[in-house]
Design a protein around this motif. Sequence first.
Motif, mmCIF file in Angstrom:
data_model
loop_
_atom_site.group_PDB
_atom_site.id
_atom_site.type_symbol
_atom_site.label_atom_id
_atom_site.label_comp_id
_atom_site.label_asym_id
_atom_site.label_seq_id
_atom_site.Cartn_x
_atom_site.Cartn_y
_atom_site.Cartn_z
ATOM 1 N N MET A 297 0.640 -1.263 -0.008
ATOM 2 C CA MET A 297 0.071 -0.063 0.081
ATOM 3 C C MET A 297 0.631 1.225 -0.110
ATOM 4 S SD MET A 297 -3.187 0.511 2.436
ATOM 5 C CE MET A 297 -2.697 1.461 3.693
ATOM 6 N N THR A 298 0.572 2.253 -0.906
ATOM 7 C CA THR A 298 1.241 3.558 -0.881
ATOM 8 C C THR A 298 0.124 4.396 -0.419
ATOM 9 O OG1 THR A 298 2.911 2.595 -2.189
ATOM 10 C CG2 THR A 298 2.874 5.178 -2.136
ATOM 11 N N VAL A 299 0.220 5.580 0.387
ATOM 12 C CA VAL A 299 -0.772 6.520 0.422
ATOM 13 C C VAL A 299 -0.252 7.881 0.505
ATOM 14 C CG1 VAL A 299 -2.377 7.469 2.368
ATOM 15 C CG2 VAL A 299 -1.894 4.910 2.203
ATOM 16 N N ILE A 300 -0.694 8.778 -0.313
ATOM 17 C CA ILE A 300 -0.071 10.112 -0.306
ATOM 18 C C ILE A 300 -1.353 11.090 -0.065
ATOM 19 C CG2 ILE A 300 1.004 11.775 -1.980
ATOM 20 C CD1 ILE A 300 2.113 9.659 -3.468
ATOM 21 N N ASP A 301 -1.032 11.787 0.924
ATOM 22 C CA ASP A 301 -1.775 12.974 1.311
ATOM 23 C C ASP A 301 -3.401 12.129 1.727
ATOM 24 O OD1 ASP A 301 -1.639 15.689 2.036
ATOM 25 O OD2 ASP A 301 -3.307 16.034 0.768
ATOM 26 N N GLY A 302 -3.397 10.858 2.052
ATOM 27 C CA GLY A 302 -4.510 10.422 2.699
ATOM 28 C C GLY A 302 -5.243 9.506 1.455
ATOM 29 N N ARG A 303 -4.546 9.825 0.319
ATOM 30 C CA ARG A 303 -5.143 9.001 -0.825
ATOM 31 C C ARG A 303 -4.596 7.708 -1.027
ATOM 32 N NH1 ARG A 303 -5.236 14.157 -3.993
ATOM 33 N NH2 ARG A 303 -7.693 14.703 -4.009
ATOM 34 N N ILE A 304 -5.187 6.637 -1.109
ATOM 35 C CA ILE A 304 -4.499 5.136 -1.268
ATOM 36 C C ILE A 304 -4.249 5.069 -2.590
ATOM 37 C CG2 ILE A 304 -4.728 2.970 -1.019
ATOM 38 C CD1 ILE A 304 -6.697 3.450 1.542
#
Length: 484
Positions: free
Chosen positions: A447-454
């Motif tokens: 899993m990669t999450v940026i600024d709360g977006r998966i």
Amino acid sequence: MSFNQEIHRRSMLAGVFAAGVCGKAALSAGSSPAFASQNDGAGIVTKLPEKTDFVIRNAYVMTMDQVLGDLGDADVHVRSGAIAAVGPRLTVSGAEEIDGRDSIVLPGFIDTHWHLWGSSMRGLFGDTPETSYFQRRTAIGKAYDANDMYFGTLLGVAEAIHSGITCVSDFCHNTASPLHVEACLRALHETGFRARYNYGQAQGVPPEASINLAHLEHLHKNWAQYSSEGLLDLGIGWRGMLGGGNNAEAVLKTARLEYDAARRLGLPISVHASGSRAREQMDALLSGNFLQSGDIVIHATDATPEQLRGLAEAGAAVSLTPFTELRVGYGLTFIGDFLKSGVRVGLGVDSSALGGNADYFAVMKNLQYLESGRTKNELAIAPRKLLELATIEGARVLGIDNRVGSISPGKRGDIIMVSTMALNMGRFADDPSHLLVEAGQPANVSMTVIDGRILKRGGKLTAIDEEKVIRSAAASIRAVRSRM
Ligand SMILES: [Zn+2]
């Protein structure tokens, strides 16, 4: 219409738009009005996931926060794009529950130097002087149009997300037109990626040619429209103070113009000091007091202890990219020398096309093994130190450690989850830092999450069509070469 024909049609369109014959074209869904380029992305990027409310349960959490440390069986709650809480058995209601067992959760990796646009050139650098990296990159790069910049940047971003990299300092040195620049910014924006866009020179132009300072000023003035809600910021990919050739004076004059613009606009500088002229570049930068806190010197090949101390005293950081430094023949990158000097250090991919891929685990492992091999000391550097350089220290290099770089409540939700349920993994130790650095691979990033977006989940990208991004980059590079 084949992909090739489609690319060609778009290239033709790009020319028309650049000439100002047509007005602004229709923008794709989700685009900011600032982006004037016409490419519809061929459906590579689908709708970005919402910033949902979720909690990861029962993971091994390496917060990289000095106070919180590692939490052996803990939860991470992300809400509205930010880290709401971290700790054991959090009381959370209404959030999606994500199983974190058999997983390690840590902050996303932060890359401090990468030329994203060239990602589609992978495998093209050959065995003869004509096909060597710099020669060929220039020859191919100057045939890129705005669409090719877009497809190259998209491929780089897709691989970054796959590899667990959540932020890149993108040194764009192919800025032939404002459309080229905006195509890159649009790729970064559409993918929900976090980046610094460093405005550099174009490929194949005379060395005394300046970057488009009017466009740089335009971007700076209107940055609110380009910043992708604060995910993107602006820097300058500067040439530094090396003259040379017949018109050394003109080259230095241009360098000075670009430098003054950067300082007037308050933009951080990234500058290469690499290869055989690295020491000369560092001497010129230091003796002229060109560097300040927030600036990044890339590679710092063969830096002397005095030069490293000088960089540290100026407040500048160095970005080390061991795979490209090896591949292109700059030499061996001994991390111990840099750390000993006290200079701030960040890591980077530099070029996935030159270095082979964007495997950030391998970047860390490369540095660890080189240092142990050189010193004949198994304990020369702890892998945890390399994980710090890849996360919180990278954030410090980019001046964004108040927002990302550790799993600390209040920071933005930039996190990755690494599954240990893989043949190359299997967590049998308490401290997983050796496991991550020595055994980890991008495929283990579940899993990669940026600024709360998966943006990666279950090992798959969620907003980028993997097949389309590969096919469009391949078609783009074929079209570029046919135009050369
Ligand atoms: Zn570079």
